[in-house]
Design a protein around this motif. Structure first.
Motif, PDB file in Angstrom:
ATOM      1  N   TRP A  22      68.658  80.518 -10.406  1.00  0.00           N
ATOM      2  CA  TRP A  22      68.031  79.235 -10.105  1.00  0.00           C
ATOM      3  C   TRP A  22      69.076  78.183  -9.736  1.00  0.00           C
ATOM      4  O   TRP A  22      68.768  77.247  -8.988  1.00  0.00           O
ATOM      5  N   GLN A  23      70.303  78.335 -10.229  1.00  0.00           N
ATOM      6  CA  GLN A  23      71.362  77.408  -9.813  1.00  0.00           C
ATOM      7  C   GLN A  23      71.625  77.550  -8.305  1.00  0.00           C
ATOM      8  O   GLN A  23      71.729  76.550  -7.587  1.00  0.00           O
ATOM      9  N   GLN A  24      71.735  78.812  -7.856  1.00  0.00           N
ATOM     10  CA  GLN A  24      71.928  79.049  -6.423  1.00  0.00           C
ATOM     11  C   GLN A  24      70.718  78.577  -5.618  1.00  0.00           C
ATOM     12  O   GLN A  24      70.869  78.000  -4.544  1.00  0.00           O
ATOM     13  N   SER A  25      69.532  78.820  -6.158  1.00  0.00           N
ATOM     14  CA  SER A  25      68.305  78.434  -5.456  1.00  0.00           C
ATOM     15  C   SER A  25      68.262  76.931  -5.220  1.00  0.00           C
ATOM     16  O   SER A  25      67.870  76.466  -4.138  1.00  0.00           O
ATOM     17  N   ILE A  73      52.730  75.417  -3.166  1.00  0.00           N
ATOM     18  CA  ILE A  73      51.439  76.078  -2.956  1.00  0.00           C
ATOM     19  C   ILE A  73      51.567  77.200  -1.928  1.00  0.00           C
ATOM     20  O   ILE A  73      51.076  78.315  -2.140  1.00  0.00           O
ATOM     21  N   GLN A  74      52.259  76.912  -0.811  1.00  0.00           N
ATOM     22  CA  GLN A  74      52.393  77.919   0.241  1.00  0.00           C
ATOM     23  C   GLN A  74      53.347  79.043  -0.155  1.00  0.00           C
ATOM     24  O   GLN A  74      53.047  80.218   0.021  1.00  0.00           O
ATOM     25  N   VAL A  75      54.496  78.697  -0.692  1.00  0.00           N
ATOM     26  CA  VAL A  75      55.530  79.696  -0.987  1.00  0.00           C
ATOM     27  C   VAL A  75      55.111  80.640  -2.115  1.00  0.00           C
ATOM     28  O   VAL A  75      55.351  81.850  -2.046  1.00  0.00           O
ATOM     29  N   VAL A 332      61.448  77.417  -3.385  1.00  0.00           N
ATOM     30  CA  VAL A 332      60.979  76.829  -4.637  1.00  0.00           C
ATOM     31  C   VAL A 332      61.972  75.747  -5.071  1.00  0.00           C
ATOM     32  O   VAL A 332      61.584  74.651  -5.499  1.00  0.00           O
ATOM     33  N   GLY A 333      63.273  76.059  -4.921  1.00  0.00           N
ATOM     34  CA  GLY A 333      64.307  75.071  -5.235  1.00  0.00           C
ATOM     35  C   GLY A 333      64.186  73.830  -4.374  1.00  0.00           C
ATOM     36  O   GLY A 333      64.306  72.701  -4.863  1.00  0.00           O
ATOM     37  N   ALA A 334      63.932  74.024  -3.072  1.00  0.00           N
ATOM     38  CA  ALA A 334      63.746  72.881  -2.167  1.00  0.00           C
ATOM     39  C   ALA A 334      62.536  72.058  -2.586  1.00  0.00           C
ATOM     40  O   ALA A 334      62.569  70.816  -2.565  1.00  0.00           O
TER      41      ALA A 334
END
Length: 441
Positions: A22-25, A73-75, A332-334
């Motif tokens: 999640w850090q990379q994300s 919602i989309q991802v 998700v990160g974005a």
């Protein structure tokens, strides 16, 4: 069962369903956030209707919140492609007209976008849209639409971001700044291609490196103004429906937005095909149908939180191609960054402080990548005279609409004006018609 690393696209270093930390994300997701320019449409609307500074800031924050929720919602649930939602430029003219006629209030505009989003959701639930795509958008049409998406976005990078002068930077300096930023991004991206082991980190972070280096060069030129960051509050709330503004309904406004939403579907479908081409995974009928449902639900929620209609951003396809990272976790990160920006005033102000020429340098390369991704889709087609016309005539329309003087459309009916403001939608319609009208041998 094959591992994700074994079935990923040959052009990707991290596949769509691969798990990364999640850090990379979050770090990689920030690249998409920085390159998307989602604050531009609300800024244009706010200035066009002379909103107060407080209401303008609230509209920008609502846009971030709507984009973050709709992207999740989309991802995660519907389209399940690596793509982010952001405010579309298509409805700007219609929304400005509705807001002005409503005395500067958002009530009627948000009511129209809310009902229009429900109509789009119903279109997806009926399953009609997947048949439209299957029978009317074969690879030659989808590839042409992808090329047109990149082609029509490219002039914006120059006219709105690069060929401008500001209070602190001349046009010459902005051109140089864009060139330096683009060159740095290409350099670090290619390091990852030629030095796969040590260069991988450079490729996947090439966009954020370019934006950071470009901003540093801008500061040396005296063109990086961080005063807005210093004065911004750490925490503030966006404006949402039934609390900060009301919802009212008007049939004329609703019909206008319904047409706008149909144009948006043509725009966002082009984005889905662009992402599909980059990750080299065909877009399934059911996936398209789920995407339409997700689009409607996302736009409905965006209306409730005070954001304007959203669409999938083609920028993401270009960044995926450049960095080789397609993991949905990145998006998700974005989305998390977008939601955080809607509440964190200083972080939002910091992103907004990146000089436009720096954004333009990245944006121009991304548009080029999108355009050539479309060519990749159609390169295996037999280029008989029929195919040349199917590809070429929509390109003529796209270029013609890009350079069409405003005096030519000023007397056109209002609904036609909205369409003429969207070269992507018109060109997509022309490509579909050409493919059906010209019989195959």
């Amino acid at each position: 069962m094959a591992k994700a690393s074994e079935i990923r696209s040959s052009n990707l270093s991290i596949g769509v369903d691969e798990k990364i930390s999640w850090q990379q994300s979050l770090i990689l997701g920030l690249q998409h956030v920085l390159a998307m320019d989602v604050y531009v449409p609300p800024v244009i609307i706010a200035s066009a209707v002379a909103m107060s500074a407080t209401n303008s800031a609230a509209l920008i924050q609502s846009t971030f919140l709507g984009a973050g929720i709709a992207s999740l919602i989309q991802v995660l649930f519907f389209l399940k492609l690596p793509v982010c939602q952001g405010p579309s430029f298509v409805p700007i003219g219609a929304l400005v007209g509705i807001i002005v006629s409503d005395g500067g209030k958002l009530d009627t505009a948000m009511g129209a976008t809310l009902v229009g989003a429900l109509a789009i959701t119903l279109l997806g639930l009926t399953g009609i849209y997947k048949y439209i795509v299957k029978h009317f958008i074969p690879s030659i049409v989808s590839g042409t639409i992808i090329m047109i998406v990149g082609l029509t976005l490219l002039p914006t990078a120059f006219t709105s971001n690069i060929y401008i002068s500001t209070k602190t930077l001349s046009m010459d300096q902005n051109v140089l700044l864009a060139f330096i930023t683009a060159a740095i991004m290409i350099l670090f991206s290619m390091l990852g291609v030629y030095f796969s082991k040590i260069g991988r980190v450079f490729r996947i972070s090439s966009v954020i490196i370019a934006l950071a280096c470009g901003s540093f060069v801008a500061s040396l030129m005296g063109g990086l103004d961080l005063s807005s960051v210093a004065s911004a509050s750490f925490f503030s709330l966006p404006h949402i429906a039934f609390i900060n503004y009301g919802i009212s309904f008007n049939w004329s406004a609703f019909l206008t937005m319904l047409v706008i939403y149909m144009v948006l579907l043509a725009e966002t479908t082009g984005t889905w095909f662009a992402v599909s081409a980059v990750i080299e995974e065909p877009l399934k009928d059911e996936q398209v149908n789920r995407g339409v449902i997700g689009e409607g639900i996302g736009c409905f929620i965006a209306s409730l939180v005070g954001a304007t209609p959203l669409t999938g951003y083609s920028t993401n396809a270009g960044i995926i191609s450049i960095t080789g990272v397609a993991s949905r976790r990145v998006f998700v990160g974005a989305s998390i960054f977008f939601i955080a920006l809607s509440f964190l005033g200083k972080l939002s102000a910091l992103i907004n402080a990146i000089p436009s020429a720096v954004i333009g340098g990245v944006f121009a390369v991304v548009c080029m990548v999108i355009m050539l991704s479309g060519f990749r889709v159609i390169k295996n087609e037999e280029f008989s005279e029929r195919e040349l016309y199917i590809i070429g005539v929509p390109l003529i329309f796209a270029i013609g609409l890009l350079f069409m003087p405003s005096s030519l459309s000023k007397n056109a009916p209002q609904l036609l004006k909205y369409l003429l403001d969207s070269p992507i939608a018109i060109s997509a319609i022309v490509a579909i018609i050409m493919n059906k009208l010209i019989p195959a041998k």
